[in-house]
Design an enzyme around this catalytic site. Structure first.
Site, PDB file in Angstrom:
ATOM      1  CB  ALA A 173     125.523  57.174 130.861  1.00 47.80           C
ATOM      2  CE  LYS A 174     133.221  58.440 134.140  1.00 44.77           C
ATOM      3  NZ  LYS A 174     133.069  57.741 135.173  1.00 44.77           N
ATOM      4  N   GLY A 175     129.560  62.047 132.280  1.00 50.68           N
ATOM      5  CA  GLY A 175     128.612  63.473 132.185  1.00 50.68           C
ATOM      6  C   GLY A 175     130.407  64.697 133.255  1.00 50.68           C
TER       7      GLY A 175
ATOM      8  CB  VAL B 146     128.673  60.987 126.289  1.00 46.47           C
ATOM      9  CG1 VAL B 146     128.620  60.031 125.257  1.00 46.47           C
ATOM     10  CG2 VAL B 146     129.197  62.215 125.303  1.00 46.47           C
TER      11      VAL B 146
END
Length: 419
Positions: A107-109, A62
Site C-alpha cells: 500500500a502507499k499514501g 492505494v
C-alpha cells in the site's frame, strides 16, 4: 529513450511485472490481476491555515494487493504527489514485502503539498484530517501506514492518536515508525540506511571487492536514507568520496568524514561549503569512477541519457525508482550490477514489521536483537536473489521482482477467487 519519457511511473512498474511474467510464464489473466490495484482512495483534505483561510488539498491511499496480508506502506507529503505515483509505489511495496517474506500486501499514501510552506500546526491539522478521511480503509489488520518522504515519527504519532480517538482505545499497531515513547521500535529510524549499507557491502563482495577499506562510494542524498547510510559505510572503513543534497555536491578522493559533515549540515543546512571536501557538479556524482554509487534521494536520476556514462561497479538503489527502465538495460549490458530498490531499501519495512509485532505483543526488543534480525533476514534474501539471478541468467532486479511476484501469485492461487 523517447519511449521512456512518455511512460508513466505506473507503466514502468508494469513493465517490470511483464519481465517477471516472461521468466515465470504465468497467464495474462494473472498479469492483469497483479497489475491492478485492489483499492484506490482519493480524498479531499481541507485545512484551516494559520491566517484563518481554508485550503483544500488532495490525499490518496492505494492498496495494491492483500493476498499475503494487510496493506503496508508509507505516506508521503510532497507537492507533486499524484495517484499514478502512489499506485506505482504501492505495487513496489507488494513486491518488497513478498521478497522479504513478510505477511503483508503493498500500500502507499500521500498528500499533495509542500510541507516546507506550512507551519507545524498546519501540518498537524493536515495529518489528522487525512487519516480521518481514510480511516474506513485502514487498521492494524487492514492497512498499516508508515513514514515516507515529508513525514516522520511525529506524523505517525498524530496518525495513531487520531485513529485511537476514533476507535476509543489506544491502537499502537495502526502505524509503524512511531516515536519510541509511543511503542516504536529501536533501530527503526536507521533501518533503511542499514539495509542500504548491508546490500552495498554484499554487492561489492560479489564483484570482487573484499577489503572494504579500499572500497570507494558516492552517495546521492544526505537525508533520511543517505545520511545514516554514509555513516554506516564510513564506520565500516569505506571511503565515502562524494555526497550531495538538494543544494549541491562535495568530493574528497581520500574520503569524507561523514560525522563531521553531519555536524556541519545540522548547523548550515546543506553539504555545500563543508571544509573537508571540494565542490562537485551534482550531475557528476552518479558518473564518478567509484566502486559503488548509491542514489538515495529521488526517483529517475539514472536514465537513458546518462546510464552509458556510469562507471561504478555497482549501483545500490537507496531511493525508490532511481533507475529508469531504459537505464536498467544499459547498465545490464555494461555488466554493472544494480541492487534494486525492493531489496536495497527494504530495511525500513522489515523493521516496521518487527515494530508491528512488538506493538501487538507489548513486548519490546533491544537494538542488538533488531539489527541482528535485520541483517540475518536481508542477507538471506540477498543470497536467494543472487542464486535466482545466476540460475536464470537475469539481472538482480528481474530476479528480485520475479521471486516476489511468484510468492504473491502463489498466495492468490492458494486462497482462490472469491466468490
Amino acid at each position: 529513450m523517447a519511449e521512456e519519457a512518455k511512460l508513466s511511473p505506473f507503466d514502468n512498474a508494469k513493465k517490470q511485472l511483464r519481465d517477471a511474467q516472461e521468466i515465470l510464464g504465468f497467464s495474462d489473466n494473472d498479469f492483469e490481476l497483479l497489475a491492478t490495484p485492489r483499492r484506490e482512495v482519493s480524498v479531499a483534505v481541507p485545512v484551516r491555515r494559520d491566517d484563518g483561510s481554508v485550503e483544500v488539498l488532495r490525499g490518496y491511499r492505494v492498496q495494491h494487493n492483500w493476498s499475503r496480508g494487510p496493506g503496508k506502506g508509507g505516506v508521503r507529503y510532497a507537492e507533486n504527489v499524484d495517484l499514478d505515483e502512489v499506485r506505482t509505489l504501492a505495487m513496489l511495496m507488494t513486491w518488497k514485502c513478498a521478497l522479504l517474506n513478510l505477511p503483508y500486501g503493498g500500500a502507499k499514501g500521500g498528500v499533495a503539498f509542500d510541507p516546507s510552506q506550512y507551519s507545524k500546526a498546519e501540518i498537524e491539522r493536515i495529518s489528522r484530517r487525512y487519516i480521518a478521511e481514510i480511516l474506513p480503509v485502514i487498521g492494524p489488520e487492514v492497512d498499516v501506514p508508515a513514514p515516507d518522504m515529508g513525514t516522520d515519527g511525529q506524523t505517525m504519532a498524530w496518525f495513531m492518536d487520531t485513529y485511537s480517538q476514533a476507535v476509543g482505545y489506544t491502537a499502537p499497531g495502526i502505524v509503524t515508525g512511531k516515536p519510541i515513547s509511543l511503542g516504536g521500535s529501536l533501530g527503526r529510524a536507521e533501518s533503511t540506511s542499514l539495509g542500504v549499507f548491508l546490500t552495498t557491502r554484499a554487492a561489492l563482495k560479489r564483484v570482487g571487492v573484499e577489503d572494504m577499506t579500499q572500497a570507494t562510494v558516492a552517495i546521492q542524498g544526505f537525508g533520511k536514507v543517505g545520511r545514516d547510510a554514509a555513516h554506516f559505510c564510513h564506520d565500516e572503513g569505506m571511503k565515502v568520496v562524494a555526497i550531495s543534497d538538494v543544494y549541491g555536491a562535495i568530493y574528497n578522493a581520500e574520503g569524507i568524514d561523514t560525522h563531521a559533515l553531519a555536524e556541519y549540515v545540522d548547523e548550515h543546512g546543506k553539504v555545500v561549503g563543508f571544509g573537508g571536501a571540494d565542490p562537485l557538479d551534482p550531475a557528476e556524482l552518479l558518473l564518478l569512477d567509484v566502486d559503488a554509487v548509491v542514489p538515495a534521494a529521488v526517483e529517475g536520476v539514472i536514465t537513458g541519457e546518462n546510464a552509458d556514462r556510469v562507471r561504478a561497479k555497482v549501483v545500490v538503489e537507496g531511493a525508490n525508482g532511481p533507475t529508469t527502465k531504459d537505464a536498467d538495460a544499459i547498465l545490464d549490458a555494461k555488466g554493472i550490477d544494480v541492487v534494486p530498490d525492493i531489496l536495497a531499501n527494504s530495511g525500513g519495512v522489515l523493521v516496521s514489521y518487527y515494530e508491528w509485532v512488538q506493538s501487538r505483543d507489548n513486548f519490546f526488543w533491544d537494538l542488538e536483537r533488531v539489527q541482528k534480525a535485520q541483517e540475518r533476514s536481508m542477507m538471506q534474501v540477498w543470497d536467494d536473489v543472487v542464486a535466482f539471478a545466476d540460475s536464470h541468467k537475469v539481472s538482480l532486479r528481474k530476479a528480485a521482482v520475479a521471486m516476489a511476484v511468484e510468492r504473491v501469485l502463489d498466495a492468490h492461487h492458494m486462497r482462490g477467487l472469491y466468490p
